[in-house]
Design a protein around this motif. Structure first.
Motif, PDB file in Angstrom:
ATOM      1  N   GLU A  21     -21.937 -24.419  -3.359  1.00  0.00           N
ATOM      2  CA  GLU A  21     -22.582 -24.900  -2.129  1.00  0.00           C
ATOM      3  C   GLU A  21     -21.639 -24.999  -0.791  1.00  0.00           C
ATOM      4  OE1 GLU A  21     -25.910 -27.365  -2.567  1.00  0.00           O
ATOM      5  OE2 GLU A  21     -25.902 -27.865  -0.375  1.00  0.00           O
ATOM      6  N   HIS A  22     -20.698 -25.771  -1.291  1.00  0.00           N
ATOM      7  CA  HIS A  22     -19.558 -26.081  -0.343  1.00  0.00           C
ATOM      8  C   HIS A  22     -18.919 -24.831   0.190  1.00  0.00           C
ATOM      9  CE1 HIS A  22     -16.084 -27.773   1.803  1.00  0.00           C
ATOM     10  NE2 HIS A  22     -16.776 -29.053   1.759  1.00  0.00           N
TER      11      HIS A  22
ATOM     12  N   ARG B  52     -28.940 -24.285   6.239  1.00  0.00           N
ATOM     13  CA  ARG B  52     -27.531 -23.830   6.549  1.00  0.00           C
ATOM     14  C   ARG B  52     -27.480 -22.405   6.048  1.00  0.00           C
ATOM     15  NH1 ARG B  52     -25.109 -29.240   3.865  1.00  0.00           N
ATOM     16  NH2 ARG B  52     -24.662 -30.399   6.100  1.00  0.00           N
TER      17      ARG B  52
ATOM     18  N   THR C  26     -17.208 -31.590   6.390  1.00  0.00           N
ATOM     19  CA  THR C  26     -16.171 -30.282   6.457  1.00  0.00           C
ATOM     20  C   THR C  26     -16.686 -29.613   7.808  1.00  0.00           C
ATOM     21  OG1 THR C  26     -15.777 -29.883   4.217  1.00  0.00           O
ATOM     22  CG2 THR C  26     -15.648 -28.027   5.430  1.00  0.00           C
ATOM     23  N   LEU C  27     -17.985 -29.522   7.956  1.00  0.00           N
ATOM     24  CA  LEU C  27     -18.525 -28.671   9.336  1.00  0.00           C
ATOM     25  C   LEU C  27     -17.933 -29.282  10.562  1.00  0.00           C
ATOM     26  CD1 LEU C  27     -22.100 -27.386   7.964  1.00  0.00           C
ATOM     27  CD2 LEU C  27     -19.869 -26.220   8.420  1.00  0.00           C
TER      28      LEU C  27
ATOM     29  N   PHE D 141      -8.764 -20.461  11.947  1.00  0.00           N
ATOM     30  CA  PHE D 141      -7.883 -20.180  10.833  1.00  0.00           C
ATOM     31  C   PHE D 141      -8.301 -18.645  10.407  1.00  0.00           C
ATOM     32  CE2 PHE D 141      -6.811 -19.530   6.208  1.00  0.00           C
ATOM     33  CZ  PHE D 141      -5.827 -19.931   6.180  1.00  0.00           C
ATOM     34  N   GLU D 142      -9.663 -18.500  10.197  1.00  0.00           N
ATOM     35  CA  GLU D 142     -10.132 -17.207   9.626  1.00  0.00           C
ATOM     36  C   GLU D 142      -9.665 -16.024  10.667  1.00  0.00           C
ATOM     37  OE1 GLU D 142     -14.649 -17.063   9.563  1.00  0.00           O
ATOM     38  OE2 GLU D 142     -14.315 -16.619   7.415  1.00  0.00           O
TER      39      GLU D 142
ATOM     40  N   ALA E  12     -27.093 -24.474  -5.790  1.00  0.00           N
ATOM     41  CA  ALA E  12     -26.130 -24.209  -4.636  1.00  0.00           C
ATOM     42  C   ALA E  12     -26.910 -23.330  -3.590  1.00  0.00           C
ATOM     43  CB  ALA E  12     -24.884 -23.623  -4.991  1.00  0.00           C
TER      44      ALA E  12
ATOM     45  N   LYS F 232     -19.091 -35.865  -6.760  1.00  0.00           N
ATOM     46  CA  LYS F 232     -20.082 -35.254  -6.010  1.00  0.00           C
ATOM     47  C   LYS F 232     -21.458 -35.555  -6.208  1.00  0.00           C
ATOM     48  CE  LYS F 232     -16.760 -32.106  -4.758  1.00  0.00           C
ATOM     49  NZ  LYS F 232     -15.972 -32.162  -3.540  1.00  0.00           N
TER      50      LYS F 232
ATOM     51  N   ILE G  54     -11.697 -24.019  11.353  1.00  0.00           N
ATOM     52  CA  ILE G  54     -12.201 -23.010  10.090  1.00  0.00           C
ATOM     53  C   ILE G  54     -12.026 -21.661  10.857  1.00  0.00           C
ATOM     54  CG2 ILE G  54     -13.696 -22.283   8.239  1.00  0.00           C
ATOM     55  CD1 ILE G  54     -14.537 -24.978   7.791  1.00  0.00           C
TER      56      ILE G  54
ATOM     57  N   ARG H 219     -31.632 -29.367 -10.614  1.00  0.00           N
ATOM     58  CA  ARG H 219     -30.500 -30.234 -10.634  1.00  0.00           C
ATOM     59  C   ARG H 219     -30.809 -31.300 -11.242  1.00  0.00           C
ATOM     60  NH1 ARG H 219     -25.891 -30.664  -6.514  1.00  0.00           N
ATOM     61  NH2 ARG H 219     -26.294 -28.740  -5.086  1.00  0.00           N
TER      62      ARG H 219
ATOM     63  N   ILE I 190     -20.294 -31.286   2.857  1.00  0.00           N
ATOM     64  CA  ILE I 190     -20.444 -30.106   3.538  1.00  0.00           C
ATOM     65  C   ILE I 190     -20.552 -30.716   5.071  1.00  0.00           C
ATOM     66  CG2 ILE I 190     -21.788 -28.187   4.348  1.00  0.00           C
ATOM     67  CD1 ILE I 190     -22.636 -28.296   1.299  1.00  0.00           C
TER      68      ILE I 190
ATOM     69  N   LEU J 130      -8.547 -29.376   3.224  1.00  0.00           N
ATOM     70  CA  LEU J 130      -9.537 -27.855   3.345  1.00  0.00           C
ATOM     71  C   LEU J 130      -8.666 -26.714   3.262  1.00  0.00           C
ATOM     72  CD1 LEU J 130     -11.771 -28.459   6.271  1.00  0.00           C
ATOM     73  CD2 LEU J 130     -12.665 -28.433   4.068  1.00  0.00           C
TER      74      LEU J 130
ATOM     75  N   TYR K 215      -9.015 -22.526   2.797  1.00  0.00           N
ATOM     76  CA  TYR K 215      -9.676 -21.527   2.954  1.00  0.00           C
ATOM     77  C   TYR K 215      -9.745 -20.422   1.740  1.00  0.00           C
ATOM     78  CZ  TYR K 215     -11.774 -17.406   5.296  1.00  0.00           C
ATOM     79  OH  TYR K 215     -12.665 -16.345   5.738  1.00  0.00           O
TER      80      TYR K 215
ATOM     81  N   TRP L 153     -21.271 -19.027   5.182  1.00  0.00           N
ATOM     82  CA  TRP L 153     -20.215 -18.742   6.228  1.00  0.00           C
ATOM     83  C   TRP L 153     -19.844 -17.429   6.415  1.00  0.00           C
ATOM     84  CZ3 TRP L 153     -17.918 -22.483   9.510  1.00  0.00           C
ATOM     85  CH2 TRP L 153     -16.873 -21.963  10.224  1.00  0.00           C
ATOM     86  N   ARG L 154     -19.699 -16.825   5.291  1.00  0.00           N
ATOM     87  CA  ARG L 154     -19.016 -15.382   5.320  1.00  0.00           C
ATOM     88  C   ARG L 154     -19.526 -14.653   4.083  1.00  0.00           C
ATOM     89  NH1 ARG L 154     -14.532 -12.068   3.810  1.00  0.00           N
ATOM     90  NH2 ARG L 154     -13.140 -14.001   3.277  1.00  0.00           N
TER      91      ARG L 154
ATOM     92  N   ASP M 152     -11.099 -16.954   0.143  1.00  0.00           N
ATOM     93  CA  ASP M 152     -10.863 -15.456   0.353  1.00  0.00           C
ATOM     94  C   ASP M 152     -12.070 -14.758  -0.404  1.00  0.00           C
ATOM     95  OD1 ASP M 152      -8.915 -15.189   2.389  1.00  0.00           O
ATOM     96  OD2 ASP M 152      -7.638 -15.676   0.607  1.00  0.00           O
TER      97      ASP M 152
ATOM     98  N   ALA N  63     -21.167 -22.599   2.352  1.00  0.00           N
ATOM     99  CA  ALA N  63     -21.467 -23.252   3.627  1.00  0.00           C
ATOM    100  C   ALA N  63     -20.182 -23.183   4.553  1.00  0.00           C
ATOM    101  CB  ALA N  63     -22.233 -24.613   3.433  1.00  0.00           C
ATOM    102  N   THR N  64     -19.109 -23.469   3.961  1.00  0.00           N
ATOM    103  CA  THR N  64     -18.041 -23.693   4.973  1.00  0.00           C
ATOM    104  C   THR N  64     -16.525 -22.750   4.665  1.00  0.00           C
ATOM    105  OG1 THR N  64     -16.818 -25.192   3.413  1.00  0.00           O
ATOM    106  CG2 THR N  64     -18.566 -25.929   4.798  1.00  0.00           C
ATOM    107  N   GLN N  65     -16.870 -21.770   3.640  1.00  0.00           N
ATOM    108  CA  GLN N  65     -15.854 -21.158   3.299  1.00  0.00           C
ATOM    109  C   GLN N  65     -14.518 -21.767   2.915  1.00  0.00           C
ATOM    110  OE1 GLN N  65     -17.192 -18.000   3.210  1.00  0.00           O
ATOM    111  NE2 GLN N  65     -15.273 -17.348   2.026  1.00  0.00           N
ATOM    112  N   CYS N  66     -14.728 -23.016   2.742  1.00  0.00           N
ATOM    113  CA  CYS N  66     -13.406 -23.914   2.439  1.00  0.00           C
ATOM    114  C   CYS N  66     -13.824 -24.577   1.224  1.00  0.00           C
ATOM    115  CB  CYS N  66     -13.135 -24.648   3.623  1.00  0.00           C
ATOM    116  SG  CYS N  66     -12.306 -23.800   4.875  1.00  0.00           S
TER     117      CYS N  66
ATOM    118  N   GLU O 244     -19.608 -27.442  -5.222  1.00  0.00           N
ATOM    119  CA  GLU O 244     -18.672 -26.811  -4.591  1.00  0.00           C
ATOM    120  C   GLU O 244     -18.937 -25.607  -4.038  1.00  0.00           C
ATOM    121  OE1 GLU O 244     -14.375 -29.110  -5.762  1.00  0.00           O
ATOM    122  OE2 GLU O 244     -15.363 -27.817  -7.466  1.00  0.00           O
TER     123      GLU O 244
END
Lengths: 468, 212
Positions: free
Chosen positions: A152-153, A50, B189-190, B199-200, A41, B122, B196, B35, B186, A25, A27, A53-54, A29, A156-159, A150
């Motif tokens: 969307e990923h 969801r 990952t969550l 780390f942030e 997405a 995916k 996360i 989609r 997702i 995973l 991060y 994230w940021r 920026d 949602a997760t910033q990763c 991705e």
């Protein structure tokens, strides 16, 4: 400490978690967003309940669908309009660091506006649902295109889930000849290693010829790393990088600038760092390039000829060349300079920055579009590039030569808006892909530098810009 | 995501290298904000004799008789044989969406472009890399015998030919697990959300200028 490549430094500073098989995973920026690859997405995020994230990582713009003339009329195509309005609504709902919507003074191609606003910084990870995100690697950041799942990923997760790439160094040493530009360098590289030559690699560009390039030139080269199969292109940070970023809107200021610059100066491959593969090219050997086929690797020099498939033994390659020549309407062995063009396109995330427009204007100055050329489109990469060009009077040179001076956007690089080729039309284009139908169904694309595009515009056929 | 475990499917050969994502799904269809529904426009410029438009009734359009996927013997194919660098070009996920919607579940070729390869997983679409010589042989067999089928077993990581020969293939263990179970990335990952966040925070402290 062991000597590290730039890629290894960027990778190791972003790993959040690693699975047993090396899937990590990392991060993210900076998340650049445009209208084409984001609606599904945002919808997926909402359906799953969801939240982003940021949102402070998001910089968004509309570029692919936007028209390049008659902005007063809005977007005429209802399907394009809906996609742009969907982006408006999504960003309005979730927020962002910056949004440059259709008609905004700073709107433009996502890969032009990120750097010019200082939203792309060395040491970052940068993603966008767009393969030409590799452009941003020119700043010593890890930048690559991702798919909509991705996007969307990351929202949602910033990763992002990633496996570490192998490393490839393309070293170009020496001095480029007059009339030879960054575009010629990258086309020559693709011609040498092929469109899959960089698959699985992070591709760093180094050597004295790369160091001598401006940021615009480095962006042109990293932009087309994906055309050689590499998701990410990279150039190490130096004074040119730092000078470019100073005082940009989102660049750090004051004490933070000093702190950032201290760190950025470490973002280059160490002396003695080992790459998985190294390719060396002499700058003096590179001549102006012109593609003749339907893949960027189908390229030759302006003094060359269209290849003869009969001379190729590998059947898959031979059939590929035959198919390409049929599509392109070209005979084997035709000299490149005998090929006439119907249209010329100067623009795209590869070649629409101020330096590109200056190069084209230098050729157009005092000359006129050849009568046989139907249209020459000059499409600046952003509103800021457009204003700068106008301040320098470049638009007057283009208009006096009979070229069209348009509003910013992706335009005829992929023809999602109204700018496109008609079936059978041949175009000298400063964009990045000569795929079948890329610039319009049945359209025939030849990739060249801005100077070579302008030379074709004023002579009506491919012409060695050095001889003009 | 739809899980993938096993498939016994009809095979179609697409015998050209560097098939790009513009060819798999042309740009005019990228204006959709959905989609689904891309299948009828997969390979649009090769498949039809006219130029496709979003929203048009594709069943009334003239088919190109020279395009391999239009041949009667390949109707209903779920496995596509490809050549080198399949899926090169744009990152558009519309390409795997179109292939999946068309009915393909497995792609077999010597190499795939990175972003396309990633996007396929995916969407429950399994791209399998084999040696060029193995792929050559599959092309030969497929073209020689109508109704040619292959059995693909993801858990065992094997492709079985009609002549009984079994071919092993590689896949990342993490991807395999996700595909077998149809897991949502997702959600997975969550599970690491705390990591996360930590780390942030550390990154924000060390490099505040990335968080302005």
């Amino acid at each position: 400490m062991k000597a590290q490549t730039l890629y290894e430094k960027l990778w190791s500073s972003h790993v959040v978690h690693e699975e047993a098989d090396g899937t990590a995973l990392i991060y993210i920026d900076r998340h650049l967003v445009h209208e084409v690859t984001s609606p599904q997405a945002f919808e997926g995020l909402k359906l799953a309940g969801r939240k982003p994230w940021r949102v402070g990582s998001i910089v968004a713009t509309a570029d692919h669908n936007t028209p390049t003339d008659h902005w007063d009329l809005g977007i005429q195509d209802p399907v394009s309009r809906q996609q742009v309005e969907t982006l408006d609504a999504n960003i309005r709902e979730v927020g962002s660091l910056a949004y440059f919507p259709f008609k905004d003074a700073r709107q433009g191609i996502v890969h032009v506006i990120g750097p010019e606003n200082g939203a792309t910084l060395p040491g970052m990870t940068v993603v966008c649902g767009d393969s030409h995100t590799s452009t941003h690697g020119a700043f010593g950041c890890l930048a690559h295109g991702i798919g909509t799942s991705e996007v969307e990923h990351v929202l949602a997760t910033q990763c992002l889930l990633q496996k570490k790439s192998r490393t490839l160094l393309i070293r170009v040493d020496g001095q480029l000849g007059r009339g030879v530009t960054a575009k010629d360098v990258v086309l020559a590289i693709i011609g040498r290693i092929g469109t899959a030559g960089g698959t699985g690699y992070a591709m760093e560009f180094g050597g004295s010829a790369i160091r001598a390039l401006s940021m615009e030139g480095r962006m042109t080269i990293c932009n087309m790393a994906i055309e050689a199969g590499a998701r990410a292109g990279l150039v190490g940070v130096d004074e040119t990088t730092i000078e470019y970023l100073k005082d940009r809107p989102f660049s750090p200021k004051g004490a933070q600038w000093e702190q950032a610059v201290d760190y950025w100066r470490s973002l280059h491959s160490d002396e003695g760092a080992e790459f998985d593969k190294v390719v060396e090219i002499k700058a003096e050997d590179i001549l102006p390039q012109v593609t003749w086929g339907t893949s960027p690797e189908m390229v030759t020099t302006v003094d060359g000829r269209v290849p003869d498939p009969a001379a190729v033994t590998d059947p898959v390659r031979r059939e590929g060349i035959e198919r390409a020549l049929k599509y392109m309407g070209l005979e084997a062995n035709t000299p490149i300079t005998d090929i006439p063009v119907d249209q010329v396109f100067i623009g795209s995330c590869t070649n629409s920055r101020i330096e590109d427009l200056r190069e084209a204007a230098a050729v157009a100055k005092g000359r006129s579009k050849a009568a046989s050329v139907k249209r020459v489109l000059v499409v600046p990469g952003s509103g800021l590039v457009k204003r700068q060009a106008e301040a320098e009077g470049l638009h007057e040179i283009f208009l006096a030569a009979g070229f069209e001076w348009r509003e910013p956007g992706c335009s005829m690089c992929l023809a999602m808006n109204a700018d496109r080729l008609e079936p059978g039309e041949r175009c000298a284009s400063t964009s990045n892909r000569n795929f079948e139908g890329r610039q319009g169904a049945g359209g025939r694309t030849h990739l060249v530098s801005p100077a070579m595009a302008a030379a074709a515009a004023v002579t009506g056929r491919f012409t060695d810009v050095r001889a003009l | 995501m739809k899980p993938f475990t096993q498939l016994d499917g009809l095979v179609a050969p697409l015998d050209r290298a560097n098939v790009d994502t513009d060819a798999i799904i042309p740009k005019q269809f990228l204006k959709s904000i959905k989609r689904s529904g891309f299948g009828p426009n997969a390979f649009d410029e090769w498949r039809y004799l006219d130029v496709g438009q979003p929203g048009a009734d594709n069943s009334k359009r003239p088919l190109n008789p020279d395009f391999v996927l239009n041949q009667a013997r390949y109707q209903g194919a779920q496995i596509l044989l490809t050549r080198d660098n399949f899926g090169c070009g744009s990152s558009r996920e519309h390409a795997p969406w179109a292939l999946e919607d068309y009915g393909f579940r497995v792609l077999i070729g010597p190499s795939f472009a990175d972003i396309f390869f990633n996007n396929s997983f995916k969407n429950g679409l399994l791209p399998i890399k084999l040696d060029a010589a193995e792929v050559d042989e599959l092309f030969r067999q497929c073209e020689a015998s109508e109704g040619y089928r292959l059995k693909v077993d993801l858990a065992a990581q094997t492709i079985t030919r009609p002549d009984g020969k079994s071919i092993a293939f590689d896949i990342d263990p993490f991807r395999k697990e996700c595909l077998l179970n149809g897991w949502d990335d997702i959600g997975l990952t969550l599970r690491h959300a705390d990591k996360i966040r930590a780390f942030e925070e550390q990154r924000r402290a060390q490099h505040p200028y990335y968080f302005a």
